[in-house]
Write an enzyme that holds these catalytic residues in place. Structure first.
Site, PDB file in Angstrom:
ATOM      1  N   GLY A  11       0.847  -1.200   0.000  1.00 13.69           N
ATOM      2  CA  GLY A  11       0.000   0.000   0.000  1.00 13.69           C
ATOM      3  C   GLY A  11       0.878   1.244   0.000  1.00 13.69           C
ATOM      4  O   GLY A  11       0.524   2.271   0.579  1.00 13.69           O
ATOM      5  N   GLY A  14      -0.359   4.893  -1.314  1.00 14.92           N
ATOM      6  CA  GLY A  14      -1.447   5.606  -0.640  1.00 14.92           C
ATOM      7  C   GLY A  14      -0.946   6.751   0.234  1.00 14.92           C
ATOM      8  O   GLY A  14       0.237   7.093   0.223  1.00 14.92           O
ATOM      9  N   GLN A  15      -1.884   7.331   1.003  1.00 14.56           N
ATOM     10  CA  GLN A  15      -1.578   8.539   1.781  1.00 14.56           C
ATOM     11  C   GLN A  15      -0.454   8.304   2.789  1.00 14.56           C
ATOM     12  O   GLN A  15       0.498   9.079   2.858  1.00 14.56           O
ATOM     13  CB  GLN A  15      -2.849   9.010   2.526  1.00 14.56           C
ATOM     14  CG  GLN A  15      -2.658  10.346   3.216  1.00 14.56           C
ATOM     15  CD  GLN A  15      -3.730  10.651   4.261  1.00 14.56           C
ATOM     16  OE1 GLN A  15      -4.464   9.762   4.711  1.00 14.56           O
ATOM     17  NE2 GLN A  15      -3.834  11.909   4.642  1.00 14.56           N
ATOM     18  N   ASP A  37       2.280  -1.975  -4.273  1.00 17.25           N
ATOM     19  CA  ASP A  37       0.887  -1.524  -4.280  1.00 17.25           C
ATOM     20  C   ASP A  37       0.213  -2.161  -5.476  1.00 17.25           C
ATOM     21  O   ASP A  37       0.886  -2.670  -6.383  1.00 17.25           O
ATOM     22  CB  ASP A  37       0.815   0.019  -4.395  1.00 17.25           C
ATOM     23  CG  ASP A  37      -0.490   0.572  -3.827  1.00 17.25           C
ATOM     24  OD1 ASP A  37      -1.565   0.223  -4.343  1.00 17.25           O
ATOM     25  OD2 ASP A  37      -0.432   1.346  -2.858  1.00 17.25           O
ATOM     26  N   ILE A  38      -1.107  -2.090  -5.498  1.00 20.23           N
ATOM     27  CA  ILE A  38      -1.855  -2.612  -6.647  1.00 20.23           C
ATOM     28  C   ILE A  38      -1.684  -1.681  -7.851  1.00 20.23           C
ATOM     29  O   ILE A  38      -1.889  -2.058  -8.984  1.00 20.23           O
ATOM     30  CB  ILE A  38      -3.348  -2.793  -6.265  1.00 20.23           C
ATOM     31  CG1 ILE A  38      -4.105  -3.655  -7.256  1.00 20.23           C
ATOM     32  CG2 ILE A  38      -4.057  -1.483  -6.056  1.00 20.23           C
ATOM     33  CD1 ILE A  38      -4.484  -4.988  -6.698  1.00 20.23           C
ATOM     34  N   ASP A  55      -1.031  -7.532  -5.295  1.00 23.96           N
ATOM     35  CA  ASP A  55      -2.383  -7.584  -4.743  1.00 23.96           C
ATOM     36  C   ASP A  55      -2.262  -8.203  -3.353  1.00 23.96           C
ATOM     37  O   ASP A  55      -1.947  -9.385  -3.211  1.00 23.96           O
ATOM     38  CB  ASP A  55      -3.262  -8.440  -5.673  1.00 23.96           C
ATOM     39  CG  ASP A  55      -4.641  -8.698  -5.082  1.00 23.96           C
ATOM     40  OD1 ASP A  55      -4.910  -8.249  -3.942  1.00 23.96           O
ATOM     41  OD2 ASP A  55      -5.446  -9.355  -5.760  1.00 23.96           O
ATOM     42  N   TYR A 145     -15.993  -0.762   7.915  1.00 25.45           N
ATOM     43  CA  TYR A 145     -14.567  -0.534   8.151  1.00 25.45           C
ATOM     44  C   TYR A 145     -14.211  -0.778   9.626  1.00 25.45           C
ATOM     45  O   TYR A 145     -13.238  -1.477   9.947  1.00 25.45           O
ATOM     46  CB  TYR A 145     -14.258   0.906   7.748  1.00 25.45           C
ATOM     47  CG  TYR A 145     -12.873   1.407   8.024  1.00 25.45           C
ATOM     48  CD1 TYR A 145     -11.763   0.857   7.390  1.00 25.45           C
ATOM     49  CD2 TYR A 145     -12.668   2.485   8.899  1.00 25.45           C
ATOM     50  CE1 TYR A 145     -10.489   1.363   7.632  1.00 25.45           C
ATOM     51  CE2 TYR A 145     -11.406   2.993   9.130  1.00 25.45           C
ATOM     52  CZ  TYR A 145     -10.324   2.428   8.501  1.00 25.45           C
ATOM     53  OH  TYR A 145      -9.069   2.928   8.734  1.00 25.45           O
ATOM     54  N   LYS A 149     -11.683  -3.515  11.310  1.00 25.77           N
ATOM     55  CA  LYS A 149     -10.524  -3.132  12.142  1.00 25.77           C
ATOM     56  C   LYS A 149     -10.615  -3.778  13.530  1.00 25.77           C
ATOM     57  O   LYS A 149      -9.614  -4.237  14.082  1.00 25.77           O
ATOM     58  CB  LYS A 149     -10.422  -1.604  12.258  1.00 25.77           C
ATOM     59  CG  LYS A 149      -9.977  -0.932  10.963  1.00 25.77           C
ATOM     60  CD  LYS A 149      -8.550  -1.320  10.593  1.00 25.77           C
ATOM     61  CE  LYS A 149      -8.083  -0.759   9.278  1.00 25.77           C
ATOM     62  NZ  LYS A 149      -6.806  -1.294   8.819  1.00 25.77           N
TER      63      LYS A 149
HETATM   64  C1  AKB Z   1     -11.380   7.130   7.790  1.00 25.11           C
HETATM   65  O1  AKB Z   1     -11.909   8.256   7.885  1.00 25.11           O
HETATM   66  O2  AKB Z   1     -11.977   6.143   7.363  1.00 25.11           O
HETATM   67  C2  AKB Z   1      -9.953   6.971   8.264  1.00 25.11           C
HETATM   68  C3  AKB Z   1      -9.869   6.513   9.673  1.00 25.11           C
HETATM   69  C4  AKB Z   1     -10.297   7.405  10.774  1.00 25.11           C
HETATM   70  O3  AKB Z   1      -9.418   5.430   9.931  1.00 25.11           O
HETATM   71  N1  AKB Z   1      -9.241   8.190   8.102  1.00 25.11           N
END
Ligand code: AKB
Length: 315
Positions: A11, A14-15, A37-38, A55, A145, A149
């Protein structure tokens, strides 16, 4: 030990990956840090050292890259963030979980030595106390998400206890940077607002004025990421993920900070589906365990960050 360290960043385009790659190449040497990264990254990443298209969900390809480059440490930064994950729940689950299992299983099988895996404030949910949220508290995440996590944290701790895997993690707040745009997060407004302030002197915010969230400038996030990875093993007492904090602000407050540099900047509010995600997260985080265990200390607050963002984006 240091001589044989070889790092893989998954990755890397990415940012966080972009800045982490630059930082680690600077520190350990370009050839010791394999970016992957992909998709291809910016010129700086592609030209400064080895790069692999990879991947993260494909175990065979990940294993092949790990073995070919004799990787010791993996930073797994590939993930689908909160807003995009609400649109593609199964895709988010597959990416966020399978990439983690691939790396955990390689470490269990002694093919790598150390893992960094990012968690997030999204592990908390609407029933979590919102102010100064503790390391251990109610955790009922209500986003795709956040669920991925939270589950990932449980698996990290399990692999650490059961197989002795050296996995380290922090719960990132929203991250603000100027080199690479974030993608698909709920806290992304705090980056976008600077771009729009400079270009148009106007910003329509997708969260309401008073939505306070924990945030951090990218330099502090990189410092924390490398800091936890370089801590001595016994210092790391928490093997799911550490709370991490730097500052908290809402859209009205970041706008006021920007106005100190661009007095005619205007902000308007038009909340969308991301408001509900933001409302489910803490407003501020208690990170005393990270400070005590491995010496975490943030450096950058809102007005200093605004100055850095505006100066660099103007270039
Ligand atoms: C998001 O907004 O999804 C992320 C995070 C807080 O993990 N920046």
């Amino acid at each position: 030990m240091l001589l044989k360290k070889r790092i893989l960043i998954i990755g890397a385009s990415g940012q966080i990956g972009t800045e982490l790659t630059a930082h680690l190449r600077n520190k350990y040497g370009n050839l010791k840090v394999i970016a992957s990264d992909i998709k291809e990254g910016d010129d700086a990443i592609m030209k400064s050292g080895p790069f692999e298209i990879l991947d993260a969900t494909d175990y065979d390809t990940v294993q092949d890259v790990v073995m070919r480059h004799e990787i010791t440490d993996v930073y797994l930064m590939a993930a689908m963030l909160s807003a995009t994950a609400e649109k593609f729940p199964m895709k988010a689950w597959n990416l966020n979980m399978n990439s983690l299992f691939n790396i955990l299983n390689l470490a269990r099988d002694k093919k790598i030595e150390k893992i960094f895996w990012p968690s997030s404030i999204a592990v908390f949910g609407p029933t979590t106390p919102k102010v100064n949220t503790a390391q251990r508290t109610v955790m009922e995440p209500s986003t795709v998400y956040g669920i991925s996590k939270q589950t990932g944290e449980r698996w990290c701790e399990y692999y650490s206890k059961r197989f002795g895997v050296d996995v380290r993690s922090i719960r990132y707040p929203g991250l603000i940077s100027y080199k690479t745009l974030p993608g698909g997060g709920t806290t992304d407004y705090a980056v976008d607002i600077y771009h729009k302030a400079i270009k148009h002197k106007k910003y329509i915010c997708f969260l309401n004025a008073k939505t306070t969230l924990p945030m951090m400038f990218i330099d502090d996030a990189i410092k924390a990421t490398v800091g936890i990875m370089e801590a001595e093993g016994p210092e790391i007492k928490i093997r799911n993920a550490y709370n991490l904090a730097a500052m908290s602000f809402n859209p009205e407050e970041i706008a006021a900070s920007i106005k100190k540099h661009i007095p005619d900047f205007e902000i308007k509010f038009n909340p969308d589906f991301r408001q509900e995600i933001a409302d489910s997260w803490p407003q501020s985080i208690d990170d005393q365990e990270a400070r005590k265990d491995w010496g975490w200390k943030h450096s950058i607050a809102l007005d200093e960050m605004t100055e850095i963002m505006i100066r660099n984006l103007k270039k």
